[in-house]
Each structure stands twice: as structure tokens, then as C-alpha cells.
Design an enzyme around this catalytic site. Structure first.
Site, short mmCIF file in Angstrom:
data_model
loop_
_atom_site.label_atom_id
_atom_site.label_comp_id
_atom_site.label_asym_id
_atom_site.label_seq_id
_atom_site.Cartn_x
_atom_site.Cartn_y
_atom_site.Cartn_z
N SER A 151 0.86 -1.19 0.00
CA SER A 151 0.00 0.00 0.00
C SER A 151 0.90 1.24 0.00
O SER A 151 2.09 1.15 0.35
CB SER A 151 -0.82 -0.02 1.29
N TYR A 164 -1.50 -0.60 10.67
CA TYR A 164 -1.59 -0.88 9.22
C TYR A 164 -0.25 -0.48 8.57
O TYR A 164 0.31 -1.24 7.77
CB TYR A 164 -2.76 -0.11 8.61
N1 LIG Z 1 -8.66 -0.60 -1.24
C1 LIG Z 1 -7.62 0.19 -1.05
O1 LIG Z 1 -7.75 1.43 -1.01
C2 LIG Z 1 -6.23 -0.40 -0.86
C3 LIG Z 1 -5.15 0.48 -0.87
C4 LIG Z 1 -3.87 -0.04 -0.68
C5 LIG Z 1 -3.69 -1.38 -0.48
N2 LIG Z 1 -4.76 -2.22 -0.49
C6 LIG Z 1 -4.50 -3.64 -0.23
O2 LIG Z 1 -5.10 -4.41 -1.26
C7 LIG Z 1 -5.36 -5.71 -0.76
C8 LIG Z 1 -6.76 -6.12 -1.16
O3 LIG Z 1 -7.69 -5.29 -0.54
P1 LIG Z 1 -9.03 -4.77 -1.23
O4 LIG Z 1 -8.95 -3.30 -1.25
O5 LIG Z 1 -9.31 -5.50 -2.48
O6 LIG Z 1 -10.09 -5.11 -0.07
P2 LIG Z 1 -11.25 -6.19 0.05
O7 LIG Z 1 -12.23 -6.04 -1.06
O8 LIG Z 1 -11.75 -6.06 1.45
O9 LIG Z 1 -10.50 -7.57 -0.12
C9 LIG Z 1 -9.77 -8.19 0.90
C10 LIG Z 1 -9.68 -9.67 0.59
O10 LIG Z 1 -8.91 -10.30 1.63
C11 LIG Z 1 -9.57 -11.51 1.99
N3 LIG Z 1 -9.28 -11.91 3.36
C12 LIG Z 1 -9.41 -11.18 4.49
N4 LIG Z 1 -9.13 -11.93 5.57
C13 LIG Z 1 -8.80 -13.17 5.10
C14 LIG Z 1 -8.42 -14.38 5.74
N5 LIG Z 1 -8.32 -14.48 7.05
N6 LIG Z 1 -8.17 -15.46 4.94
C15 LIG Z 1 -8.29 -15.36 3.61
N7 LIG Z 1 -8.63 -14.24 2.95
C16 LIG Z 1 -8.89 -13.16 3.70
C17 LIG Z 1 -11.07 -11.17 1.82
O11 LIG Z 1 -11.83 -12.35 1.62
P3 LIG Z 1 -12.80 -13.08 2.67
O12 LIG Z 1 -13.41 -12.00 3.52
O13 LIG Z 1 -13.78 -13.79 1.81
O14 LIG Z 1 -11.91 -14.00 3.43
C18 LIG Z 1 -11.04 -10.34 0.55
O15 LIG Z 1 -11.12 -11.17 -0.58
C19 LIG Z 1 -5.13 -5.65 0.76
O16 LIG Z 1 -3.87 -6.23 1.06
C20 LIG Z 1 -5.10 -4.15 1.06
O17 LIG Z 1 -4.33 -3.85 2.18
C21 LIG Z 1 -6.02 -1.76 -0.69
#
Ligand SMILES: NC(=O)c1ccc[n+]([C@@H]2O[C@H](COP(=O)([O-])OP(=O)(O)OC[C@H]3O[C@@H](n4cnc5c(N)ncnc54)[C@H](OP(=O)(O)O)[C@@H]3O)[C@@H](O)[C@H]2O)c1
Length: 256
Positions: A151, A164
Site C-alpha cells: 500500500s 496498518y
Molecule cells: N482498497 C484500497 O484502497 C487499498 C489500498 C492499498 C492497499 N490495499 C491492499 O489491497 C489488498 C486487497 O484489498 P481490497 O482493497 O481489495 O479489499 P477487500 O475487497 O476487502 O479484499 C480483501 C480480501 O482479503 C480476503 N481476506 C481477508 N481476511 C482473510 C483471511 N483471514 N483469509 C483469507 N482471505 C482473507 C477477503 O476475503 P474473505 O473476507 O472472503 O476471506 C477479501 O477477498 C489488501 O492487502 C489491502 O491492504 C487496498
């Protein structure tokens, strides 16, 4: 699946594939011919995505797993190899972001972030690495990819995002050390550092934190998950002699 597709005959594992960036990445890799293993806890979401993917690419594997259970990452990687034969790409994307002040924070939130963003990512890397190293010695590409999703928070520290920040800085440090260790064996280690993306990520915060976040300027209009999957796809489809080690990607109007 035509052999001309750049990921034809490869196998990719995407963690956190049930929503957001992971879902978009799984689709993007499948569209380029990869057989994709979809991993997350919500089995129904994975099944629905698997149906969509089957109409655009090779039949995927949907593997429901809580990756914070140390038994699951090795089980997942073994199942992928048993069913699909190899692992060419691991996208370590599953993550949670629970923001707020450090003073008085619920410790459970810190533990969840450390468990998912750090522990599960490490365990997935550990379980997949022997297979990635083997894939790098074989066709069709003679190279393999481990992509860790960090991130902007892995570079830039903010008040209200201490743990975080800690987890994502850790992901960056681990990625660079691993890169130095294995790059000569043609396993590329890449780090993706997104700014704000419209996904479910923020919605897991407490109501008072959401209110506070809404009042903070500087994040701009969020990107879409597809903007990040484009970057991941670019990273894993370079020719064998090119490694894209890091991509920092923000909305154009995001200041911080
Ligand atoms: N959105 C942003 O603004 C942003 C910015 C920078 C970085 N990121 C990073 O991008 C990545 C993806 O995030 P996203 O934004 O796409 O959010 P998201 O839609 O909430 O996706 C998160 C994913 O992680 C999975 N997950 C969470 N806990 C888990 C566990 N215990 N075991 C297996 N899977 C698990 C969730 O699936 P289940 O709930 O089905 O398990 C979901 O598929 C993350 O690492 C986040 O830190 C996001």
C-alpha cells in the site's frame, strides 16, 4: 485456450480473490490464459467468480480457506499443485485495514491485521516458494512471479494508521530481502503499493473511524480494482529478463 495468450499453460494463486483487487486480478490473469486458484474465506463469492472466469479463461479452482490458520497456506498450495500441476504466480493480496488511534485501540484489530497482512502473507509465500522455484526452471516461461500487495501505507506513515503502516512496511522489507535472495533463480518478487481504491476494505472499520475518515481531505477520487489488476498483470507479463520490482499507484488527485 489459444497458446498465444501470454499466461497460457501457467497456474496462478490469488489470495483475497472474493472481492476487490483480488477478484479483478484473478479475472485479468485468467483472461490471459492462466488457470487461477481463487482463495479467500467466503466460498460462495469464490464459486460465483469461478463461474464468471470459466466463461473467459481456463476453469479455475475455488479454494475456501482462512489463511490466518497456519495449516491452510500449505494445504492450499498442495491442493493447487495436486489439481493444476504447478504454481507460476502467487499474488499475495488478502489484507485488512483497521484504522484509528493507537491509544485505546481494540487489540483484536491489531491482531487481525498482523495475522492477515503479515502472518498469512508469510505463510503463503513459504508454502508457494518451492513450487515457484520449480516453475522458474520449467517452460512455458522459465520465470515465476511472487507479487505482494502492500500500500502507499507501506511507504508513507499517517497518524491513525500505525499498525496498518507497520504491517505494510513489513511487507515491503520482506519483499526486498526475498527479491535479493531468489532473483538469480528467476523468481521475480514484485511489490504493489496502491493508494485509495474503491473496494470493501474501508467498510470493515468501526463507525466512529469511518466518520473520521470521511472528514479527512487528500485522498481524491478512488481508483477501481481494475486499475490495480492492470498493474499486477503488467508486472507478471514482462519478458523473462525484466523484473518490475515495485509499483506505487495513486489516484491522480490523491495528495497524501
Ligand atoms: N482498497 C484500497 O484502497 C487499498 C489500498 C492499498 C492497499 N490495499 C491492499 O489491497 C489488498 C486487497 O484489498 P481490497 O482493497 O481489495 O479489499 P477487500 O475487497 O476487502 O479484499 C480483501 C480480501 O482479503 C480476503 N481476506 C481477508 N481476511 C482473510 C483471511 N483471514 N483469509 C483469507 N482471505 C482473507 C477477503 O476475503 P474473505 O473476507 O472472503 O476471506 C477479501 O477477498 C489488501 O492487502 C489491502 O491492504 C487496498
Amino acid at each position: 485456450m489459444p497458446d498465444s495468450l501470454v499466461l497460457a499453460s501457467t497456474v496462478a494463486v490469488v489470495t483475497g480473490a472474493s472481492s476487490g483487487i483480488g477478484e479483478a486480478t484473478a479475472l485479468a490473469l485468467a483472461e490471459q490464459g492462466a488457470t487461477v486458484a481463487l482463495v479467500a474465506r467466503r466460498a460462495q463469492r469464490l464459486e460465483r467468480l469461478a463461474e464468471r472466469i470459466a466463461s473467459v479463461g481456463p476453469t479455475p479452482l475455488a479454494i475456501a480457506a482462512d489463511l490466518t490458520d497456519a495449516a491452510q497456506p500449505p494445504r492450499v498450495m498442495s491442493e493447487v499443485v495436486a489439481k493444476a500441476g504447478r504454481i507460476d504466480v502467487l499474488v499475495n493480496n488478502a489484507g485488512v485495514m483497521l484504522l484509528g488511534p493507537i491509544v485505546g485501540a481494540p487489540l483484536e484489530e491489531w491482531e487481525r491485521m498482523i495475522d492477515v497482512n503479515v502472518r498469512a502473507l508469510l505463510h503463503c509465500a513459504h508454502a508457494a516458494l518451492p513450487h515457484l522455484l520449480a516453475a522458474a526452471e520449467q517452460g512455458p516461461r522459465n520465470v515465476a512471479d511472487l507479487v505482494n500487495v502492500s500500500s502507499v501505507a507501506g511507504r508513507k506513515i499517517n497518524n491513525g494508521s500505525g499498525v496498518y503502516n507497520l504491517t505494510k512496511h513489513g511487507v515491503g522489507a520482506f519483499s526486498e530481502s526475498l527479491r535479493q535472495e531468489i532473483t538469480r533463480r528467476h523468481v521475480r518478487v514484485g511489490l504493489i503499493e496502491p493508494g485509495a481504491v474503491e473496494t470493501e476494505l474501508v467498510g470493515h472499520n468501526r463507525p466512529e473511524i469511518l466518520e473520521d475518515l470521511a472528514s479527512r481531505p487528500g485522498l481524491g477520487s478512488p481508483m477501481q480494482a481494475r486499475d490495480i489488476s492492470d498493474a499486477i498483470l503488467y508486472m507478471v507479463t514482462r519478458p523473462r529478463h525484466v523484473a518490475i520490482n515495485e509499483i506505487l499507484i495513486r489516484p491522480t488527485d490523491q495528495e497524501r
